[in-house]
Design a protein around this motif. Structure first.
Motif, PDB file in Angstrom:
ATOM      1  N   SER A 127       0.836  -1.212   0.000  1.00  0.00           N
ATOM      2  CA  SER A 127       0.000   0.000   0.000  1.00  0.00           C
ATOM      3  C   SER A 127       0.866   1.256   0.000  1.00  0.00           C
ATOM      4  O   SER A 127       0.529   2.252  -0.663  1.00  0.00           O
ATOM      5  N   THR A 128       1.977   1.190   0.713  1.00  0.00           N
ATOM      6  CA  THR A 128       2.856   2.363   0.761  1.00  0.00           C
ATOM      7  C   THR A 128       3.425   2.673  -0.622  1.00  0.00           C
ATOM      8  O   THR A 128       3.491   3.834  -1.048  1.00  0.00           O
ATOM      9  N   ILE A 129       3.808   1.631  -1.309  1.00  0.00           N
ATOM     10  CA  ILE A 129       4.392   1.825  -2.636  1.00  0.00           C
ATOM     11  C   ILE A 129       3.357   2.334  -3.628  1.00  0.00           C
ATOM     12  O   ILE A 129       3.624   3.221  -4.436  1.00  0.00           O
ATOM     13  N   VAL A 130       2.143   1.784  -3.526  1.00  0.00           N
ATOM     14  CA  VAL A 130       1.081   2.264  -4.421  1.00  0.00           C
ATOM     15  C   VAL A 130       0.816   3.747  -4.159  1.00  0.00           C
ATOM     16  O   VAL A 130       0.673   4.551  -5.088  1.00  0.00           O
ATOM     17  N   ALA A 131       0.817   4.113  -2.879  1.00  0.00           N
ATOM     18  CA  ALA A 131       0.594   5.522  -2.536  1.00  0.00           C
ATOM     19  C   ALA A 131       1.704   6.393  -3.122  1.00  0.00           C
ATOM     20  O   ALA A 131       1.449   7.467  -3.694  1.00  0.00           O
ATOM     21  N   ALA A 132       2.923   5.920  -3.004  1.00  0.00           N
ATOM     22  CA  ALA A 132       4.054   6.687  -3.524  1.00  0.00           C
ATOM     23  C   ALA A 132       3.960   6.817  -5.038  1.00  0.00           C
ATOM     24  O   ALA A 132       4.243   7.889  -5.610  1.00  0.00           O
ATOM     25  N   LEU A 133       3.524   5.756  -5.695  1.00  0.00           N
ATOM     26  CA  LEU A 133       3.391   5.796  -7.159  1.00  0.00           C
ATOM     27  C   LEU A 133       2.281   6.760  -7.563  1.00  0.00           C
ATOM     28  O   LEU A 133       2.396   7.496  -8.538  1.00  0.00           O
ATOM     29  N   ARG A 134       1.224   6.723  -6.769  1.00  0.00           N
ATOM     30  CA  ARG A 134       0.124   7.626  -7.086  1.00  0.00           C
ATOM     31  C   ARG A 134       0.578   9.076  -6.959  1.00  0.00           C
ATOM     32  O   ARG A 134       0.244   9.921  -7.800  1.00  0.00           O
ATOM     33  N   ALA A 135       1.360   9.318  -5.936  1.00  0.00           N
ATOM     34  CA  ALA A 135       1.871  10.674  -5.725  1.00  0.00           C
ATOM     35  C   ALA A 135       2.687  11.121  -6.933  1.00  0.00           C
ATOM     36  O   ALA A 135       2.719  12.294  -7.294  1.00  0.00           O
ATOM     37  N   GLU A 136       3.337  10.196  -7.581  1.00  0.00           N
ATOM     38  CA  GLU A 136       4.125  10.525  -8.782  1.00  0.00           C
ATOM     39  C   GLU A 136       3.268  10.508 -10.040  1.00  0.00           C
ATOM     40  O   GLU A 136       3.784  10.695 -11.137  1.00  0.00           O
ATOM     41  N   GLY A 137       2.004  10.204  -9.873  1.00  0.00           N
ATOM     42  CA  GLY A 137       1.117  10.174 -11.025  1.00  0.00           C
ATOM     43  C   GLY A 137       1.317   8.970 -11.916  1.00  0.00           C
ATOM     44  O   GLY A 137       1.028   8.995 -13.110  1.00  0.00           O
ATOM     45  N   ARG A 138       1.788   7.897 -11.326  1.00  0.00           N
ATOM     46  CA  ARG A 138       2.096   6.735 -12.155  1.00  0.00           C
ATOM     47  C   ARG A 138       1.007   5.653 -12.113  1.00  0.00           C
ATOM     48  O   ARG A 138       1.116   4.647 -12.812  1.00  0.00           O
ATOM     49  N   ILE A 139       0.028   5.870 -11.272  1.00  0.00           N
ATOM     50  CA  ILE A 139      -1.080   4.913 -11.261  1.00  0.00           C
ATOM     51  C   ILE A 139      -2.063   5.349 -12.339  1.00  0.00           C
ATOM     52  O   ILE A 139      -2.736   6.370 -12.201  1.00  0.00           O
ATOM     53  N   VAL A 140      -2.132   4.605 -13.427  1.00  0.00           N
ATOM     54  CA  VAL A 140      -2.942   5.061 -14.547  1.00  0.00           C
ATOM     55  C   VAL A 140      -4.388   4.618 -14.432  1.00  0.00           C
ATOM     56  O   VAL A 140      -5.293   5.343 -14.788  1.00  0.00           O
ATOM     57  N   ALA A 141      -4.578   3.444 -13.946  1.00  0.00           N
ATOM     58  CA  ALA A 141      -5.949   3.028 -13.693  1.00  0.00           C
ATOM     59  C   ALA A 141      -5.988   2.804 -12.195  1.00  0.00           C
ATOM     60  O   ALA A 141      -5.043   2.265 -11.625  1.00  0.00           O
ATOM     61  N   GLU A 142      -7.077   3.254 -11.568  1.00  0.00           N
ATOM     62  CA  GLU A 142      -7.153   3.050 -10.126  1.00  0.00           C
ATOM     63  C   GLU A 142      -7.165   1.555  -9.850  1.00  0.00           C
ATOM     64  O   GLU A 142      -7.549   0.746 -10.686  1.00  0.00           O
ATOM     65  N   LYS A 143      -6.796   1.238  -8.635  1.00  0.00           N
ATOM     66  CA  LYS A 143      -6.793  -0.174  -8.262  1.00  0.00           C
ATOM     67  C   LYS A 143      -8.192  -0.717  -8.451  1.00  0.00           C
ATOM     68  O   LYS A 143      -9.168  -0.056  -8.126  1.00  0.00           O
ATOM     69  N   ARG A 144      -8.249  -1.902  -8.965  1.00  0.00           N
ATOM     70  CA  ARG A 144      -9.586  -2.482  -9.033  1.00  0.00           C
ATOM     71  C   ARG A 144      -9.564  -3.866  -8.390  1.00  0.00           C
ATOM     72  O   ARG A 144      -8.542  -4.563  -8.408  1.00  0.00           O
ATOM     73  N   PRO A 145     -10.702  -4.196  -7.783  1.00  0.00           N
ATOM     74  CA  PRO A 145     -10.771  -5.485  -7.099  1.00  0.00           C
ATOM     75  C   PRO A 145     -10.469  -6.600  -8.086  1.00  0.00           C
ATOM     76  O   PRO A 145     -10.900  -6.537  -9.239  1.00  0.00           O
ATOM     77  N   TYR A 146      -9.755  -7.560  -7.631  1.00  0.00           N
ATOM     78  CA  TYR A 146      -9.310  -8.591  -8.537  1.00  0.00           C
ATOM     79  C   TYR A 146      -9.169  -9.890  -7.752  1.00  0.00           C
ATOM     80  O   TYR A 146      -8.459  -9.956  -6.752  1.00  0.00           O
ATOM     81  N   THR A 147      -9.885 -10.900  -8.219  1.00  0.00           N
ATOM     82  CA  THR A 147      -9.796 -12.187  -7.536  1.00  0.00           C
ATOM     83  C   THR A 147      -8.832 -13.073  -8.306  1.00  0.00           C
ATOM     84  O   THR A 147      -8.976 -13.244  -9.513  1.00  0.00           O
ATOM     85  N   HIS A 148      -7.857 -13.542  -7.624  1.00  0.00           N
ATOM     86  CA  HIS A 148      -6.882 -14.388  -8.307  1.00  0.00           C
ATOM     87  C   HIS A 148      -6.387 -15.486  -7.388  1.00  0.00           C
ATOM     88  O   HIS A 148      -6.591 -15.450  -6.179  1.00  0.00           O
ATOM     89  N   SER A 149      -5.783 -16.455  -7.995  1.00  0.00           N
ATOM     90  CA  SER A 149      -5.350 -17.632  -7.274  1.00  0.00           C
ATOM     91  C   SER A 149      -4.040 -17.348  -6.543  1.00  0.00           C
ATOM     92  O   SER A 149      -3.058 -16.947  -7.160  1.00  0.00           O
ATOM     93  N   VAL A 150      -4.051 -17.534  -5.241  1.00  0.00           N
ATOM     94  CA  VAL A 150      -2.874 -17.234  -4.436  1.00  0.00           C
ATOM     95  C   VAL A 150      -2.478 -18.483  -3.650  1.00  0.00           C
ATOM     96  O   VAL A 150      -3.329 -19.175  -3.100  1.00  0.00           O
ATOM     97  N   GLY A 151      -1.173 -18.721  -3.607  1.00  0.00           N
ATOM     98  CA  GLY A 151      -0.689 -19.900  -2.900  1.00  0.00           C
ATOM     99  C   GLY A 151      -0.568 -19.674  -1.403  1.00  0.00           C
ATOM    100  O   GLY A 151      -0.143 -18.611  -0.951  1.00  0.00           O
ATOM    101  N   HIS A 152      -0.985 -20.705  -0.636  1.00  0.00           N
ATOM    102  CA  HIS A 152      -0.874 -20.622   0.818  1.00  0.00           C
ATOM    103  C   HIS A 152      -0.150 -21.854   1.335  1.00  0.00           C
ATOM    104  O   HIS A 152      -0.250 -22.931   0.752  1.00  0.00           O
ATOM    105  N   CYS A 153       0.525 -21.668   2.446  1.00  0.00           N
ATOM    106  CA  CYS A 153       1.215 -22.785   3.096  1.00  0.00           C
ATOM    107  C   CYS A 153       0.166 -23.779   3.593  1.00  0.00           C
ATOM    108  O   CYS A 153      -0.762 -23.412   4.313  1.00  0.00           O
TER     109      CYS A 153
END
Length: 874
Positions: A329-355
């Motif tokens: 989240s910190t990095i996304v905020a920093a990128l936004r501050a630089e105007g580098r986030i072109v599309a806002e974050k959008r909810p995304y369901t994806h397959s994530v590995g868990h122990c």
RNA sequence: GGGCGCGUAGCUCAGGGGUAGAGCGUCGCCCUUACAAGGCGAAUGUCGGCGGUUCGAAACCGUCCGCGCCCACCA
């Protein structure tokens, strides 16, 4: 025994109380079996061997219903084989279960406010051994309670000395054959367990994430990448696009600015990129993603690791010290501050590995680990099934097996844990590898250190079918009991364990697969088919039900649900039902003893026996054959069900009831029936024993005076069949059922005696008149007999004197309904038999069947019509 | 995204081209001297939907709907 059989009244039969009390008899019986050595396996025996290993339970606590289920199946199989005269080995033991057990003990320590680091490796491992002692004790106690007929003297543990020897030996052999190697790769890292885990120890689930689109580059030379793991951008060393993608061709080969850093990274063309997906441009982080790593390899990119083992950012700068989620989240905020986030974050369901052990999100991480090169091993493991040397049951599971062994990646076997087999590798002062194994000491002198990692727990359990028999020593036991006859285990560990045993077994035992057959069972679920879990609150401690209803009841319930490869639901009501069955067998045997059933001497000649006797023996032998066939096909549900219905419905509800008048009358016929009843019970108890060992032991020894049913002979089909008797008894059953129905419909009390005139056409029924009269409470007709209801059933007529109590209207209505049904049946059958196409194409037995149906319908119509005609006017 | 499997009586599940089955549950009558943890009797289903093959389909084929599991490198 003799005394017992002379008794006439239950009150004076002290040996067997009227209710079966399992808790009192089971424990002592089990210990007696063990003391007598029934479960021991003799490698020197001349008998043909039957070997099955226990899937070693983890020493993480106690057994659950899934174990009880599995053990029931294995125990039933081996008990039958033992009765059949095989030298049986049911190999017991437990698994150290590296990561699982370490986690459990760490949690225990956490309760004391300590971590394993507070203790240090040596003390911690000591602590785990202590835990193992307690858990192992509980487990073996549960196994005894369940009645598991295991060879206790051969009990093994995956970390005991002999098995450690086996582990080191095979490690060395694999290493020498270049099938074990060390390499730096992307591995699945659990930031909580702090160890690498193998691919199958990762559980994927769909998690909600956020996809952010970030613009990389400056000026005209920019492109947009999308990611759910923004924090990894700090480690990006390229952006990849598809080689044919016109949109980006001009950028390929150029360097573009990586935001938030002072680095520029190349744009590379790689066919792995899907131009249709997202923007068609992918950020490449070789040190934190397996695909990116491969792209990196192809394009010679550097690997920049940005996180430590706790998944905390290590890159110097504003993000250092943040854990991966904070960093995201910190990095996304920093990128936004630089105007580098072109599309806002959008909810995304994806397959994530868990122990799979602690459910923590896996962090792919570049790491130096030990690997097994599985190619040749997996090929052999696949071939053994493909060419039929090993059968998988049920067969549908073969596809899954092939799918796995044919597409296997190399197996990461090193774990950064303390509990387990330490990797038998030493490193020299300059990091050079010195291997190792059981026969080599590391070179004397300074500077040699053993690898601190341990092996994947499945590495040692993969050796189980032969390590437990003494391998690498060429022991007598190994020669006698390898390969195993069958492996019984859950489909959930087909890959974890079964495939590994196949690979190692074939490799270590010169191409001999570890077992002939793999029988896979399903998972135990609750009565609504839901997965059992502690957190859901539907998990059951098998001991609770065993205490309440007996081990036999639990076993029988589990066996009755065991359809091959299919999950088995179980509820307490069903266990209670099985307990009732045990009690039923108990009381039927009491009845037999009270009535002088005998087991000695040959069976009477067929000519001496009544149709009732011949019928039940015919059925008995049919059931023997059925049960055998079901056992060969691992159809535990079917065989249990067949025995349940044979015993309860046929033997107890019909044979016993039909024979009561014979027993009461005494004489030669009674002697014959006593012998038959003894035979039927003797055989039935033996057939039931593998599934319900305790109650059958008590009853069988009481009935026969034999030493133990555990070592009794498994029943064989004598071949005796009597279709005529079966048909005759079926008719008697029809008659009795019809009259009972009539009585019930007419509201006659079951005990109320009714004068009746029985007209039994032809001979078949005559011998059964006394039995029928008693079953139906029919008295001889009196002088004032006035037939008010006549029930002709297949050659017999029963006229009942109902003294005017009959509800004529109700009976007329019922008969009319039945008559209509019979007429419809006749019509349907006639239509079929009038159909040319049917007659031309249907097989003879089907046509015959329809003809039979027509005849039956006509008979019913005549009977019902007669009944209607005989009804008095309302 | 692939692969496998499943939808049958209130619940859990067998069956599998030739008149629908079991256990548990339900209703009624009974403590009939082996057993009330029992006995006897009864009720209950358009076998997920729709097409097709067939003399005949719950079963075979196609398709749709609803579930479950396994595998997979979709940023």
């Amino acid at each position: 025994m003799t005394e017992n059989t002379q008794q006439q009244h239950p009150a004076t039969t002290p040996e067997l109380p009227t209710q079966y009390a399992p808790a009192e008899v089971e424990g002592p019986l089990y210990e007696r079996w063990v003391e007598r050595g029934y479960f021991d396996a003799d490698a020197k025996s001349d008998k043909e061997p039957f070997t099955v290993v226990i899937p070693p339970p983890n020493v993480t606590g106690s057994l659950h219903l899934g174990h009880a289920f599995e053990h029931t199946l294995i125990d039933a199989l081996t008990r039958r084989k033992r009765m059949q005269g095989y030298e049986t080995l049911w190999q017991p033991g437990m698994d150290h279960a590296g990561i699982a057990t370490q986690n459990v003990v760490e949690r225990e320590l956490a309760k004391e406010g300590k971590s394993r680091h507070d203790l240090g490796r040596e003390a911690f491992v000591e602590r785990v051994w202590q835990w193992k002692g307690e858990s192992g004790g509980q487990i073996s106690g549960q196994m005894r309670r369940l009645g598991d007929g295991v060879a206790w003297s051969r009990e093994r543990f995956t970390m005991d000395e002999g098995l450690s020897q086996a582990v080191q030996t095979i490690f060395k052999k694999l290493y020498d054959d270049e099938l074990i190697y060390r390499a730096e790769r992307i591995i699945n890292w659990c930031p909580r367990c702090l160890t690498a885990i193998s691919d199958i120890e990762v559980e994927y689930q769909d998690d909600d994430g956020e996809l952010v689109s970030i613009r990389y580059g400056e000026g005209d030379e920019t492109l947009v990448v999308a990611t759910t793991r923004a924090e990894t951008m700090l480690g990006d060393t390229a952006v990849a696009v598809h080689p044919e993608d016109e949109r980006y061709k001009h950028l390929v080969g150029k360097l573009i600015k990586l935001p938030l850093t002072d680095r520029s990274i190349p744009v590379v063309a790689d066919a792995h990129v899907d131009p249709e997906f997202g923007t068609g441009a992918v950020k490449v982080t070789p040190a934190h993603d397996p695909n990116d790593f491969e792209i990196g390899q192809r394009h010679d990119l550097p690997n920049i690791a940005v996180m430590d083992e706790h998944a905390v950012i290590t890159v110097p700068g504003p993000f250092q010290g943040l854990d991966r989620l904070e960093a995201r989240s910190t990095i996304v905020a920093a990128l936004r501050a630089e105007g580098r986030i072109v599309a806002e974050k959008r909810p995304y369901t994806h397959s994530v590995g868990h122990c799979s052990r602690c459910k923590t999100t896996i962090e792919p991480r570049l790491s130096m680990q030990w690997w097994v090169k599985v190619g040749p091993l997996a090929k052999a493991a696949g071939d053994a099934v493909r060419d039929g040397r090993v059968k998988i049951h049920p067969q549908e599971m073969e596809k899954r097996y092939f799918d796995w062994v044919d597409n296997l990646h190399d197996w990461c076997i090193s774990r950064q844990l303390w509990w387990g087999h330490r990797i038998p590798v030493w490193y020299g002062p300059n990091g050079e590898v010195v291997c190792v194994g059981p026969d080599e000491e590391p070179p004397a002198g300074e500077g040699w250190t053993q690898d601190t990692d341990v092996l994947d727990t499945w590495f040692s359990s993969g050796l189980w079918p032969f390590s437990t028999l003494g391998w690498p020593e060429r022991t007598e036991s190994l020669a006698k009991f390898y390969p195993n006859s069958v492996l019984v285990t859950g489909y959930d560990i087909l890959f974890f364990w079964v495939a590994r045993m196949m690979m190692f077994g074939l490799y270590a035992m010169d191409g001999t697969p570890p077992f002939h057959t793999i029988a896979l069972h399903g998972m135990v679920r609750d009565q609504f088919g839901k997965k059992m879990s502690k957190s859901f609150g539907n998990a059951v401690n098998p001991l609770d039900w065993m205490d309440k209803y007996g081990s036999d009841a639990l076993r029988f319930t589990l066996a009755r649900g065991a359809n091959p490869g299919v999950d088995v639901p179980i509820g307490e009501d069903w266990v209670q039902g099985s307990r009732n069955f045990a009690n039923k067998i108990w009381n039927a045997t009491r009845f037999a003893l009270m009535n002088g059933a005998t087991v000695e001497g040959p069976l009477p000649e067929a000519a001496e026996m009544s149709a009732t006797d011949r019928w039940i023996l015919s059925r008995l032998n049919t059931v023997v054959a059925e049960v055998d066939a079901y056992y060969e096909d691992f159809q535990f549900a079917k065989l249990s069900d067949a025995l349940f219905h044979f015993a309860w419905d046929e033997v107890f509800d019909w044979y016993v009831e039909l024979s009561k008048t014979t027993f009461q009358a005494g004489g030669p016929a009674a002697e014959v029936s006593k012998r038959v009843l003894g035979e039927v019970l003797d055989v039935t108890l033996r057939l039931l024993h593998p599934v319900v060992p305790f109650v059958t032991e008590t009853l069988w020894t009481t009935l026969t005076g034999g030493e133990s049913v555990v070592v009794a002979e498994w029943p064989a089909d004598s071949g005796f069949r009597d279709a005529g008797a079966e048909k005759e008894i079926a008719s008697v059953q029809d008659l009795v059922t019809e009259v009972r129905r009539f009585r019930a419909d007419q509201g006659l009390q079951p005990g109320q005696k009714v004068p009746a005139r029985l007209t039994l056409d032809g001979t078949p029924f005559a011998p059964h008149e006394a039995a029928v009269r008693q079953l139906l409470r029919l008295q001889p007709e009196g002088e004032s007999f006035a037939a008010t209801a006549t029930l002709p059933v297949a050659g017999a007529t029963v006229a009942l004197d109902l003294s005017g109590t009959i509800d004529v209207a109700a009976e007329r209505k019922r008969l009319a309904k039945d008559l209509a049904a019979a007429q419809k049946e006749r019509q349907q059958a006639e239509a079929k038999l009038g159909n040319e196409a049917f007659l031309a194409k249907a097989p003879d037995h089907v046509v015959d069947k329809i003809r039979g149906r027509l005849a039956k319908a006509e008979e019913d119509i005549a009977r019902l019509q007669a009944q209607l005609d005989n009804l008095p006017a309302a």
